[in-house]
Write a protein that holds these residues in place. Structure first.
Motif, PDB file in Angstrom:
ATOM      1  N   ILE A 192       0.843  -1.202   0.000  1.00 29.36           N
ATOM      2  CA  ILE A 192       0.000   0.000   0.000  1.00 29.36           C
ATOM      3  C   ILE A 192       0.877   1.250   0.000  1.00 29.36           C
ATOM      4  O   ILE A 192       0.628   2.204  -0.750  1.00 29.36           O
ATOM      5  CB  ILE A 192      -0.938  -0.001   1.227  1.00 29.36           C
ATOM      6  CG1 ILE A 192      -1.964  -1.131   1.112  1.00 29.36           C
ATOM      7  CG2 ILE A 192      -1.657   1.349   1.358  1.00 29.36           C
ATOM      8  CD1 ILE A 192      -2.763  -1.375   2.384  1.00 29.36           C
ATOM      9  N   ILE A 193       1.918   1.241   0.825  1.00 32.15           N
ATOM     10  CA  ILE A 193       2.822   2.397   0.892  1.00 32.15           C
ATOM     11  C   ILE A 193       3.523   2.610  -0.446  1.00 32.15           C
ATOM     12  O   ILE A 193       3.702   3.750  -0.898  1.00 32.15           O
ATOM     13  CB  ILE A 193       3.850   2.204   2.027  1.00 32.15           C
ATOM     14  CG1 ILE A 193       3.144   2.135   3.378  1.00 32.15           C
ATOM     15  CG2 ILE A 193       4.866   3.354   2.030  1.00 32.15           C
ATOM     16  CD1 ILE A 193       4.033   1.670   4.520  1.00 32.15           C
ATOM     17  N   ASP A 194       3.917   1.523  -1.100  1.00 31.21           N
ATOM     18  CA  ASP A 194       4.543   1.640  -2.427  1.00 31.21           C
ATOM     19  C   ASP A 194       3.612   2.374  -3.390  1.00 31.21           C
ATOM     20  O   ASP A 194       4.053   3.224  -4.180  1.00 31.21           O
ATOM     21  CB  ASP A 194       4.863   0.250  -2.987  1.00 31.21           C
ATOM     22  CG  ASP A 194       6.014  -0.436  -2.254  1.00 31.21           C
ATOM     23  OD1 ASP A 194       6.764   0.263  -1.543  1.00 31.21           O
ATOM     24  OD2 ASP A 194       6.141  -1.669  -2.399  1.00 31.21           O
ATOM     25  N   ALA A 195       2.324   2.043  -3.331  1.00 36.00           N
ATOM     26  CA  ALA A 195       1.342   2.689  -4.213  1.00 36.00           C
ATOM     27  C   ALA A 195       1.171   4.165  -3.855  1.00 36.00           C
ATOM     28  O   ALA A 195       0.989   5.011  -4.739  1.00 36.00           O
ATOM     29  CB  ALA A 195       0.003   1.967  -4.125  1.00 36.00           C
ATOM     30  N   LEU A 196       1.245   4.487  -2.567  1.00 37.36           N
ATOM     31  CA  LEU A 196       1.153   5.895  -2.153  1.00 37.36           C
ATOM     32  C   LEU A 196       2.351   6.673  -2.687  1.00 37.36           C
ATOM     33  O   LEU A 196       2.201   7.795  -3.189  1.00 37.36           O
ATOM     34  CB  LEU A 196       1.103   6.007  -0.625  1.00 37.36           C
ATOM     35  CG  LEU A 196      -0.057   5.336   0.119  1.00 37.36           C
ATOM     36  CD1 LEU A 196      -0.013   5.705   1.603  1.00 37.36           C
ATOM     37  CD2 LEU A 196      -1.400   5.710  -0.475  1.00 37.36           C
ATOM     38  N   GLU A 197       3.528   6.083  -2.565  1.00 40.89           N
ATOM     39  CA  GLU A 197       4.744   6.751  -3.046  1.00 40.89           C
ATOM     40  C   GLU A 197       4.699   6.954  -4.556  1.00 40.89           C
ATOM     41  O   GLU A 197       5.218   7.955  -5.073  1.00 40.89           O
ATOM     42  CB  GLU A 197       5.971   5.933  -2.656  1.00 40.89           C
ATOM     43  CG  GLU A 197       6.259   5.943  -1.160  1.00 40.89           C
ATOM     44  CD  GLU A 197       7.425   5.063  -0.772  1.00 40.89           C
ATOM     45  OE1 GLU A 197       8.023   5.307   0.294  1.00 40.89           O
ATOM     46  OE2 GLU A 197       7.743   4.118  -1.532  1.00 40.89           O
ATOM     47  N   ALA A 198       4.066   6.013  -5.259  1.00 39.96           N
ATOM     48  CA  ALA A 198       3.944   6.118  -6.719  1.00 39.96           C
ATOM     49  C   ALA A 198       2.813   7.057  -7.129  1.00 39.96           C
ATOM     50  O   ALA A 198       2.618   7.309  -8.323  1.00 39.96           O
ATOM     51  CB  ALA A 198       3.707   4.736  -7.315  1.00 39.96           C
ATOM     52  N   LEU A 207      -5.161  -2.372  -3.347  1.00 42.18           N
ATOM     53  CA  LEU A 207      -4.334  -3.066  -2.361  1.00 42.18           C
ATOM     54  C   LEU A 207      -4.935  -2.979  -0.961  1.00 42.18           C
ATOM     55  O   LEU A 207      -4.887  -3.943  -0.191  1.00 42.18           O
ATOM     56  CB  LEU A 207      -2.922  -2.481  -2.372  1.00 42.18           C
ATOM     57  CG  LEU A 207      -2.087  -2.824  -3.611  1.00 42.18           C
ATOM     58  CD1 LEU A 207      -0.895  -1.878  -3.732  1.00 42.18           C
ATOM     59  CD2 LEU A 207      -1.617  -4.278  -3.555  1.00 42.18           C
ATOM     60  N   ALA A 208      -5.500  -1.822  -0.629  1.00 42.48           N
ATOM     61  CA  ALA A 208      -6.126  -1.662   0.689  1.00 42.48           C
ATOM     62  C   ALA A 208      -7.358  -2.551   0.809  1.00 42.48           C
ATOM     63  O   ALA A 208      -7.601  -3.163   1.858  1.00 42.48           O
ATOM     64  CB  ALA A 208      -6.495  -0.200   0.922  1.00 42.48           C
ATOM     65  N   ARG A 209      -8.134  -2.621  -0.257  1.00 39.38           N
ATOM     66  CA  ARG A 209      -9.314  -3.493  -0.246  1.00 39.38           C
ATOM     67  C   ARG A 209      -8.897  -4.956  -0.075  1.00 39.38           C
ATOM     68  O   ARG A 209      -9.515  -5.706   0.686  1.00 39.38           O
ATOM     69  CB  ARG A 209     -10.107  -3.321  -1.543  1.00 39.38           C
ATOM     70  CG  ARG A 209     -10.991  -2.073  -1.582  1.00 39.38           C
ATOM     71  CD  ARG A 209     -11.680  -1.938  -2.931  1.00 39.38           C
ATOM     72  NE  ARG A 209     -12.704  -0.909  -2.933  1.00 39.38           N
ATOM     73  CZ  ARG A 209     -13.999  -1.117  -2.671  1.00 39.38           C
ATOM     74  NH1 ARG A 209     -14.422  -2.337  -2.382  1.00 39.38           N
ATOM     75  NH2 ARG A 209     -14.866  -0.119  -2.698  1.00 39.38           N
ATOM     76  N   ASN A 210      -7.853  -5.356  -0.779  1.00 41.35           N
ATOM     77  CA  ASN A 210      -7.371  -6.728  -0.667  1.00 41.35           C
ATOM     78  C   ASN A 210      -6.882  -7.017   0.752  1.00 41.35           C
ATOM     79  O   ASN A 210      -7.106  -8.112   1.291  1.00 41.35           O
ATOM     80  CB  ASN A 210      -6.232  -6.967  -1.658  1.00 41.35           C
ATOM     81  CG  ASN A 210      -5.684  -8.380  -1.573  1.00 41.35           C
ATOM     82  OD1 ASN A 210      -6.341  -9.339  -1.966  1.00 41.35           O
ATOM     83  ND2 ASN A 210      -4.473  -8.520  -1.045  1.00 41.35           N
ATOM     84  N   HIS A 211      -6.230  -6.033   1.361  1.00 42.09           N
ATOM     85  CA  HIS A 211      -5.734  -6.174   2.731  1.00 42.09           C
ATOM     86  C   HIS A 211      -6.884  -6.469   3.698  1.00 42.09           C
ATOM     87  O   HIS A 211      -6.781  -7.356   4.554  1.00 42.09           O
ATOM     88  CB  HIS A 211      -5.017  -4.881   3.129  1.00 42.09           C
ATOM     89  CG  HIS A 211      -4.576  -4.831   4.551  1.00 42.09           C
ATOM     90  ND1 HIS A 211      -3.752  -5.782   5.120  1.00 42.09           N
ATOM     91  CD2 HIS A 211      -4.846  -3.934   5.542  1.00 42.09           C
ATOM     92  CE1 HIS A 211      -3.524  -5.471   6.388  1.00 42.09           C
ATOM     93  NE2 HIS A 211      -4.188  -4.363   6.665  1.00 42.09           N
TER      94      HIS A 211
END
Length: 229
Positions: A192-198, A207-211
């Motif tokens: 999730i953090i990787d996606a935020l950074e991107a 990713l958050a939904r999957n989590h």
């Protein structure tokens, strides 16, 4: 039942601050649910709570009425007033809302979170690798999620998430207590953090939904295991 000295001190301090007595009773019950001293299914009697908190029955009754409106207290035809017990349908509904709201929060965070906020999320997630005790992992996990919510920078979404998490208290033991779940959750947080950074809102939401779906699977497994002979 006689209340503990710390609780008496807390009540006295609240009185000194001028906090309404119904709010004191409400806070006491909320904390007792969080701590597990009033687990789901526990019968609640006004007179007992009044003695434990050190307040009259009127503010306790007002607090219970408020908790009933919030779904944390229910009236059972046999047992009377109890701390709400979640059934399969209620758990499913709760996680469906959590998936939607947390996914939205992650998507917003990818757009609005500052670099400092994202770095703090990374720091929180990295800390997990050094933690061994479940209670420490649970505390750090709560910090991660509450920080993610604030990174969305949407006060109305934050309010809905806060309300949702009050109901989450009724679920009991964290899914992080399950073998290997803490490690898997850490990997999901990192993604999730990787996606935020991107700055990729779609990926962050997905990713958050999957989590949350993964946590839901563990929760359902524990729920059904509790009914095994």
């Amino acid at each position: 039942m006689t209340e503990s000295t710390p609780r008496k001190h807390a009540t006295q301090a609240a009185n000194q601050r001028g906090e309404p007595r119904s709010e004191q009773a409400y806070s006491y019950i909320i904390e007792a649910i969080k701590e597990g001293t009033l687990p789901p299914g526990t019968r609640i009697r006004e007179v007992d709570l009044s003695e434990r908190i050190g307040l009259s029955r009127t503010p306790v009754r007002e607090a219970l009425n408020r908790l009933q409106l919030e779904g944390l207290v229910a009236n059972d035809p046999i047992r009377g007033t109890i701390i709400t017990e979640l059934d399969h349908s209620m758990i499913s509904e709760l996680y469906a809302m959590r998936e939607m709201l947390e996914g939205t929060a992650a998507g917003f965070a990818a757009q609005h979170a500052s670099e400092v906020e994202i770095a703090f999320l990374r720091e929180i997630s990295d800390r997990d690798a050094r933690l061994k005790e479940t209670q420490d992992l649970v505390k750090n996990n709560k910090l991660f999620h509450s920080t993610l919510y604030r990174c969305a920078h949407n006060r109305y979404l934050l309010k809905m998430l806060h309300s949702l998490h009050e109901s989450m208290m009724l679920l009991g033991r964290s899914t992080l207590a399950k073998p290997n779940r803490a490690e898997a959750a850490r990997s999901e947080h990192q993604a999730i953090i990787d996606a935020l950074e991107a700055r990729d809102p779609e990926a962050a939401e997905k990713l958050a939904r999957n989590h949350i779906r993964e946590a839901y699977k563990i929760r359902l497994e524990a729920f059904f295991e509790s009914y095994d002979d």
